[in-house]
Design a protein around this motif. Structure first.
Motif: not given
Ligand SMILES: Nc1ncnc2c1ncn2[C@@H]1O[C@H](COP(=O)(O)OP(=O)(O)OP(=O)(O)O)[C@@H](O)[C@H]1O
Ligand SMILES: [Mg+2]
Length: 221
Positions: A12-14, A19-23, A40-49, A200-202
């Motif tokens: 979670t962030y914030g 609060t954002v539940r990234a995962l 997964g689409s943008s914001g789905s949590g890929k980079s967080t994972l 990947t997005h592709e």
């Molecule tokens: N440092 C941060 N502070 C607050 N919220 C964050 C932070 N990093 C990510 N988030 C939020 O967590 C969620 C998941 O983000 P993440 O970057 O994992 O998505 P993603 O699937 O990689 O998206 P993309 O395809 O756009 O790269 C999003 O809602 C994002 O706004």
């Protein structure tokens, strides 16, 4: 033997209303030799994972075992050690060192690992051969095409024989021809038993993997 075991990961962030539940409760295993695409689409949590799998960040809760080691509780310097020993990273933007030959770029992780120059050179050349770039060993990154630069980056990632190859949008900056080259190398490495996780997005890139994990709103669907 599983290279990756994540159990009920939350990130979670914030705070409070913001609060954002990234995962939001991710459980998954990746056995040795698996080849997984995370989509997964943008914001789905890929980079967080990916950041957690890559030991670049830690979860808010849940556990992560990497190659048999519980890394959920490690501090920053211990994580750095695990990262160097166990993971080969491949990035969208290649991240090669400028004005430094392909060979020297590939040797670098071995230098950090304290391997002696002669062995370093031999192993780096073997890795460059693996990606089909023996004849470009002396070239600097700016003398190479995007696809060739990414192949050097793959050679650099695999030269330490890490437990896991972790790639974040590895074809994001490549044209379709170079994408095919790079995907061909991943398939070959998978054939040799390497464990690969790529984001990947592709769809056509994900189709080359043995398995796809899809994320939506921080959960696996
Ligand atoms: N440092 C941060 N502070 C607050 N919220 C964050 C932070 N990093 C990510 N988030 C939020 O967590 C969620 C998941 O983000 P993440 O970057 O994992 O998505 P993603 O699937 O990689 O998206 P993309 O395809 O756009 O790269 C999003 O809602 C994002 O706004
Ligand atoms: Mg992302």
């Amino acid at each position: 033997m599983n290279v990756i075991e994540v159990q009920d990961l939350h990130k979670t962030y914030g705070h409070g209303e913001a609060t954002v539940r990234a995962l939001d409760g991710v459980t998954a295993t990746v056995p040795r030799g698996d080849y997984v695409a995370i989509m997964g689409s943008s914001g789905s949590g890929k980079s967080t994972l990916m950041n957690i799998i890559g030991c670049l960040d830690v979860p808010s809760s849940g556990t992560y075992r990497l190659d048999g080691v519980d890394v959920s509780e490690l501090d920053e310097s211990q994580l750095a050690l695990v990262r160097n020993r166990k993971i080969g990273f491949i990035f969208q933007s290649f991240n090669l060192i400028a004005r430094t030959s392909a060979l020297a770029n590939v040797e670098l992780p071995l230098a950090y690992a304290g391997i002696k120059p002669k062995e370093r050179r031999e192993r780096a050349l073997a890795a460059l051969e693996m990606v089909g770039l023996t004849d470009r060993a002396a070239h600097d990154p700016n003398q190479l095409s995007g696809g060739q630069q990414q192949r050097v980056a793959i050679a650099r990632a695999l030269v330490t024989e890490p437990a896991l190859l972790l790639a974040d949008e590895p074809t994001g900056n490549l044209d379709s021809h170079s994408t095919e080259d790079v995907m061909g190398i991943f398939s070959e490495l998978s054939g040799y038993g390497r464990t690969i996780v790529l984001i990947t997005h592709e769809d056509d890139v994900a189709a080359a993997a043995k398995r796809v994990i899809r994320l939506r709103d921080g959960r696996i669907i």
